[in-house]
Each structure stands twice: as C-alpha cells, then as structure tokens.
Design an enzyme around this catalytic site. Structure first.
Site, short mmCIF file in Angstrom:
data_model
loop_
_atom_site.label_atom_id
_atom_site.label_comp_id
_atom_site.label_asym_id
_atom_site.label_seq_id
_atom_site.Cartn_x
_atom_site.Cartn_y
_atom_site.Cartn_z
N ASN A 10 0.87 -1.17 0.00
CA ASN A 10 0.00 0.00 0.00
C ASN A 10 0.91 1.22 0.00
OD1 ASN A 10 -1.82 2.03 0.45
ND2 ASN A 10 -2.18 1.54 2.61
N LYS A 12 0.13 4.24 -0.41
CA LYS A 12 -0.53 5.46 0.07
C LYS A 12 -0.28 6.60 -0.94
CE LYS A 12 0.37 3.70 4.64
NZ LYS A 12 0.21 3.90 6.06
N HIS A 104 -9.34 1.25 4.94
CA HIS A 104 -8.06 1.49 5.62
C HIS A 104 -8.29 2.49 6.76
CE1 HIS A 104 -3.96 2.79 6.35
NE2 HIS A 104 -3.58 1.67 5.76
N GLU A 106 -6.70 4.97 7.71
CA GLU A 106 -6.53 6.38 7.34
C GLU A 106 -7.79 6.91 6.65
OE1 GLU A 106 -2.85 5.85 5.22
OE2 GLU A 106 -1.87 5.35 7.12
N GLU A 176 -5.32 -4.67 10.86
CA GLU A 176 -4.29 -3.65 11.02
C GLU A 176 -4.56 -2.85 12.28
OE1 GLU A 176 -2.31 -2.57 7.08
OE2 GLU A 176 -4.08 -1.33 7.21
N GLY A 182 2.43 2.62 10.51
CA GLY A 182 3.34 3.74 10.26
C GLY A 182 4.04 4.25 11.50
N SER A 222 3.53 -1.85 10.41
CA SER A 222 4.99 -1.85 10.58
C SER A 222 5.63 -3.21 10.31
CB SER A 222 5.37 -1.32 11.98
OG SER A 222 4.91 0.00 12.14
C1 PEP Z 1 -0.66 0.34 5.98
O1 PEP Z 1 -0.69 1.49 5.59
O2 PEP Z 1 -1.58 -0.43 5.65
C2 PEP Z 1 0.46 -0.09 6.80
C3 PEP Z 1 0.41 -1.25 7.37
O3 PEP Z 1 1.51 0.79 6.91
P1 PEP Z 1 2.93 0.50 7.60
O4 PEP Z 1 3.42 -0.81 7.05
O5 PEP Z 1 3.79 1.64 7.19
O6 PEP Z 1 2.71 0.42 9.07
#
Ligand code: PEP
Length: 264
Positions: A10, A12, A104, A106, A176, A182, A222
């Site tokens: 992803n 973003k 997601h 976000e 998640e 992030g 992460s």
């Molecule tokens: C995500 O945006 O779905 C995500 C898991 O980001 P990150 O791996 O940077 O934590």
C-alpha cells in the site's frame, strides 16, 4: 487449510508514474527466476495505475510481469456521475485492477469513512469482480480499554453486512491495529495471532467453518523484513499489507521472501 499468502504494497500517497516504473523494473529484475508461493499486489496512487497496467499487461510488458497483481487504494460506492474526485470500479477495471483496499484506518479516521460506506464500497467492488482487501483494526485506546473484540466484531459484521458467502470467498481481510500503522511499533506475533484467530472465529459465526478456514487474513502494521518471518509463521496470518517498508523494492522483496516458503 491451505491458504496462499498475499503480500500487498500500500503505497498510500507516494510514487507517481515515474517512480512506479523505477520500482517495478527494479522489483521484477530482483525476482527474476524466483517462484514465490504467494500472491504479490502493488496498490499505487490512482494516477500511477495506467503506468502499472502498461508495465504489467501490455504486449511489451517487462519479464516476470505476471507475478504482480494490481491493486487500488480505494473506490467509489457509486457507479458514475456527479461525484467530484471519485473513481469508479469500472474505471479501475480498465487498468486491470484486481484488488481494492477498502476501509483502511486512514480512510476511516481522516476521511470519515464509516462501516456503512465501506460496506457499500465492498458491494460495489464485488459487482465489478474486484477483490476487496477489507481493513479492520482497533486504536490503542480501544485496545487498552478492553474493546478489541467488540470493535472488531462491529467492523466485521457491519462491513460484511449482506455480503454473500461467494463474495466473501473473493475477499481478503487485513487486520491492522491502528497503533501499529506507520509507527514502527509492531504487534507481537502473539497479539496478532490472537486477533486473527478472533476474526476467523467471527467469520465462522457469520458464514460457517468452511468459509472461515478459507478466508485469508493479512496482518498490517509496521511489517518489515526483520519481523515478517515470525508474524507469517502464525497459523492464522496469511500474508501482509505493507506501507512504509514496501516503498523500496528490496525491502518489499525481503518481506515476501522471509514471509513465505519459496517454491522451487
Ligand atoms: C498500511 O498502511 O496499511 C500499513 C500497514 O503501513 P505500515 O506498514 O507503514 O505500518
């Protein structure tokens, strides 16, 4: 149950067409001759989808192109018309998009998406035969407040409301935890496994044991080359949704490599 792991990048709001081309060429040269027992998805910003489609699906597509599936990061719940700024599922299909990330955290927290709007998008995605990557997860306050299971239960039951078993079979769930996205903080493999097992039990409640055994549940938050193997070794974790660490070809590849058993 044999579930093929799925590793999805992803990106973003990172990488336009030029950087997408650089990444894909480099990534494909690195996987040359390798055969992973996993699905690989790249979800760039909308604006880079034509370039990705061109690289992977035209007559001049680069070698190994078949190894990557195209994902989008969102879609509209509407078909067409006066919806400024929206992108429809049929527009995505024009660029060979197979997967679409929905819900997601976000999108939920910054853009106000609700379980109901995510459910509408999920249905619209399935109408166009797109495979949803349906994201769920709790905030730190919710986890610390003992609300993990109730939050996941609501997100799953409302997000999948009126989704048929057939459509569920084409859906991937991404667990998640919001506090791990992030932030550099990863859920421990035990925390992730427990949440995944709970989500799978919810699917069993709603759709039965067979559907629960088949659905793929990715972990996201992460994920890095250094923690992928331990997370992916958990019995209910079927791949990863990766943000930051999927922006660099070698790092994305190392996650896939460390997280899967390589088929010869
Ligand atoms: C995500 O945006 O779905 C995500 C898991 O980001 P990150 O791996 O940077 O934590």
């Amino acid at each position: 149950m044999n579930r093929k792991p799925i590793f999805a990048a992803n990106w973003k709001m990172n990488k336009g067409a030029v950087e997408t081309e650089d990444f894909v060429k480099s990534f494909l040269s690195k996987i040359q001759g390798q055969n992973f027992a996993a699905e690989i998805v790249i979800a760039p910003p909308f604006i880079a989808l034509p370039k990705l489609a061109d690289l992977l699906h035209t007559a001049t597509a680069v070698q190994n192109a078949h190894a990557i599936q195209i994902g989008a990061q969102n879609c509209s719940e509407y078909d067409s018309g006066a919806y400024t700024g929206e992108i429809s599922v049929l527009m995505l299909r024009e660029f060979f998009v197979h997967y679409v990330i929905l819900g997601h955290s976000e999108r939920r927290s910054i853009f106000g998406e609700t379980d109901a709007s995510i459910n509408a998008k999920l249905k619209k995605a399935r109408e166009a035969n797109l495979k949803p990557i349906f994201c769920i997860g709790e905030t730190l306050a919710e986890r610390e407040g003992g609300k993990l299971e109730s939050v996941l239960r609501t997100q799953v039951t409302e997000g999948l409301k009126d989704i048929s078993e057939k459509d569920l079979a084409e859906t991937v769930i991404a667990y998640e935890p919001v506090w791990a996205i992030g932030t550099g903080v990863t859920a421990t493999s035990q925390q992730a496994q427990d949440a995944h097992a709970f989500v799978r039990s919810l699917i069993a409640e709603l759709y039965g044991a067979d559907a629960a055994g088949k659905i793929r549940i990715q972990y996201g938050g992460s994920v890095k080359p250094g923690n992928a193997a331990e997370l992916m070794a958990c019995p209910d974790i079927d791949g990863a949704l990766i943000g930051g660490a999927a922006l660099e070809p070698q790092s994305f590849l190392d996650i896939i490599r460390n997280g899967t058993v390589q088929a010869q």
